[in-house]
Structure formats: C-alpha cells, structure tokens
Design a protein around this motif. Sequence first.
Motif, short mmCIF file in Angstrom:
data_model
loop_
_atom_site.label_atom_id
_atom_site.label_comp_id
_atom_site.label_asym_id
_atom_site.label_seq_id
_atom_site.Cartn_x
_atom_site.Cartn_y
_atom_site.Cartn_z
N THR A 227 0.80 -1.23 0.00
CA THR A 227 0.00 0.00 0.00
C THR A 227 0.83 1.27 0.00
OG1 THR A 227 -0.19 -0.15 2.43
CG2 THR A 227 -1.98 -1.10 1.14
N SER A 228 1.77 1.40 0.93
CA SER A 228 2.45 2.69 1.10
C SER A 228 3.31 3.08 -0.09
CB SER A 228 3.29 2.69 2.38
OG SER A 228 4.36 1.77 2.29
N ASP A 229 3.78 2.10 -0.87
CA ASP A 229 4.61 2.42 -2.04
C ASP A 229 3.89 2.11 -3.35
OD1 ASP A 229 4.64 -0.32 -2.10
OD2 ASP A 229 6.82 -0.53 -1.97
N TRP A 230 2.59 1.83 -3.27
CA TRP A 230 1.81 1.55 -4.48
C TRP A 230 1.87 2.76 -5.40
CZ3 TRP A 230 -0.22 -2.24 -7.17
CH2 TRP A 230 -1.27 -2.00 -8.07
N PRO A 231 2.38 2.62 -6.64
CA PRO A 231 2.66 3.80 -7.46
C PRO A 231 1.53 4.30 -8.33
CG PRO A 231 3.65 1.86 -8.45
CD PRO A 231 2.95 1.40 -7.20
N TRP A 232 0.36 3.62 -8.28
CA TRP A 232 -0.73 4.02 -9.17
C TRP A 232 -1.96 4.43 -8.35
CZ3 TRP A 232 1.86 -0.80 -10.21
CH2 TRP A 232 2.92 -0.64 -11.12
N GLY A 233 -3.11 4.53 -8.98
CA GLY A 233 -4.30 5.02 -8.29
C GLY A 233 -4.70 4.14 -7.12
N SER A 234 -5.14 4.77 -6.05
CA SER A 234 -5.46 4.05 -4.82
C SER A 234 -6.64 3.10 -4.98
CB SER A 234 -5.76 5.04 -3.70
OG SER A 234 -6.87 5.85 -4.03
N THR A 235 -7.46 3.30 -6.00
CA THR A 235 -8.62 2.43 -6.21
C THR A 235 -8.31 1.25 -7.13
OG1 THR A 235 -9.41 3.78 -8.06
CG2 THR A 235 -10.22 4.35 -5.86
N GLN A 236 -7.08 1.19 -7.62
CA GLN A 236 -6.70 0.10 -8.53
C GLN A 236 -6.23 -1.13 -7.77
OE1 GLN A 236 -4.12 2.79 -11.26
NE2 GLN A 236 -4.79 1.11 -12.57
N PHE A 237 -6.66 -2.29 -8.23
CA PHE A 237 -6.24 -3.57 -7.68
C PHE A 237 -6.43 -3.63 -6.16
CE2 PHE A 237 -4.04 -3.08 -11.71
CZ PHE A 237 -4.30 -4.31 -12.32
N THR A 238 -7.60 -3.23 -5.72
CA THR A 238 -7.94 -3.33 -4.31
C THR A 238 -8.68 -4.65 -4.07
OG1 THR A 238 -9.99 -2.12 -4.72
CG2 THR A 238 -8.09 -0.83 -4.00
N GLY A 239 -9.04 -4.92 -2.82
CA GLY A 239 -9.76 -6.14 -2.50
C GLY A 239 -8.91 -7.38 -2.66
#
Length: 274
Positions: A227-239
């Motif tokens: 999560t903290s270094d996820w480089p793209w949109g926060s709603t992408q590849f969730t769940g």
Amino acid sequence: MSEHRQSKKRRYIAWGVAGAAVVAGGGIAAQTSMAATTWPAQKTYTGRAFDTCAAPSLAAMKAWHGGLYGAAAVYIGGKNRGCSQPNLTASWVKTLSTDGWKFIPLYVGSQPSCGSGGSVKISASTAAAVGKSEADDAVAKSAALGFKAGSPVYLDMESYDTTNTSCNNAVLTYVRAFDKELHAKIYRTGFYGFTSSSAKAIATATDKTDLPGNLWYALWDKVNTTTSDWPWGSTQFTGHSRAHQYMVNSKETRGGYTITVDRDAWDAPVAITG
C-alpha cells in the motif's frame, strides 16, 4: 527474481533502461468475462511470501515452515522458465499444502521483442494465438500439479521499452489473449512485472478489457507493503489483488537449510489445492 530469468546484473540494467478468498475489488473489475460463470471462492493469502528459481526440496520446505514465510511462488512452466524443477511435483504440492504452505503459480511465457528477458519473443502477428496457446499450457501444468480451477496463474513479464508502441501493443495483445483463455478455463489472472515498465503498462492501460485482475509489482525498496509504495491510483487492484516483490537475492538460513530467495509482500490470490 534472482537468477531465474536473467542475471542479477542484467536485471538491474534492464530495470534502469526501462524507466530506471472473495471475488471483489478493483483488480477484478478488469476480468469482464468472469461474471457469466460461478467461480470457486478465491483463496487469499495475506503475509510474507518468497520466490526462488527452483522449488526447494521437501525437507527444506518443511524446515522453513512456520517461520517468516507462509507462501511460496513456484515456476510451473513456460518457454522462458529459467530453471528445471526436479522437486516440483503433485505429491510435493499435496504434502506441503497439508502442512499449511500456500502456493503462487508463476508462468514464464513469451517475452517482449523490445526487452532483454527470455529467448522466445512475442511477435505482433502471432501475439493473440500464442497468448491463447500458452494459457492452455499454463492451465494444463497448473492442473497437473493439483492447482485447481479458481486458482490464479501469474504471468511473468520482464522489463521492456514501453515507449516502443508496436512492441507494447503486441505485449498487451498477448496478455489479453492469455487472460481471456485463463478465464475460459476458470483460472484467475495475475501478472508479475516491473513498476518502471511491464507492470506499469498493465496499470496504466486505458483499455482494461481482459487485462490481469491481480498485479504483482517488482519495486526493490525493501519495504514490506502493498500500500504505502503503491505507485498508481489508490482504487486500482484493491480487494486482495496486490503483491509486491520488495527485496531480491536474500540468502537466508532456516532450520539448517539455506536458500537464496526474493521477498514478497502478499495480499492476493493463491492456488486452490484442497
């Protein structure tokens, strides 16, 4: 991943050149063909995992069980798989699954023509046909190991020049064909790639049709997070749809067995074996 696809030196050079148990979440949104079929419940693992070139011996895996890692990625096949797998059998999987290990099936198919990884390359003229046929092979090899329908197959794509439009389009055509066929066979889609190139191409593609529902990104920042270094949109590849390879070539000894592994933070599907 250390030494299993290309040398450590070449991997860092390539990276620099390229840009120096529930079905839910944003990652699944791309899997448009899933809705028409009743799928087996997703088996999710959240915790530390490792990947290494050749599946370790049964004794080594038993010695490592209950320590830092709860899951291991295994190279099930592909024309560009870098290591032989003398230990990777259906009985090995069954025994270790009973012990509590979770498994991450990884397939090293054809690679980009504008990248340095692999000897078998993706051709624009045959990308769709080859993607479909390699997906069939991935499913057959998964099933032979006891990875049942509903399991994911993570397609390994090495770094490449994503600014090369024709090459990038061929890669996306191949990936879409691979994933569409996985869905037809009732297997979930996953993708391993670099945040600077191959994973970026998936995450930033405008057309999400038949692209992977789970993204395993290589970013060697030594931070155990998805999560903290996820480089793209926060709603992408969730769940439960993300994994992060955060460290490579870590030589570790547990229970008297030494293995060189890459470390992964995992919050995504793993194989269904029960």
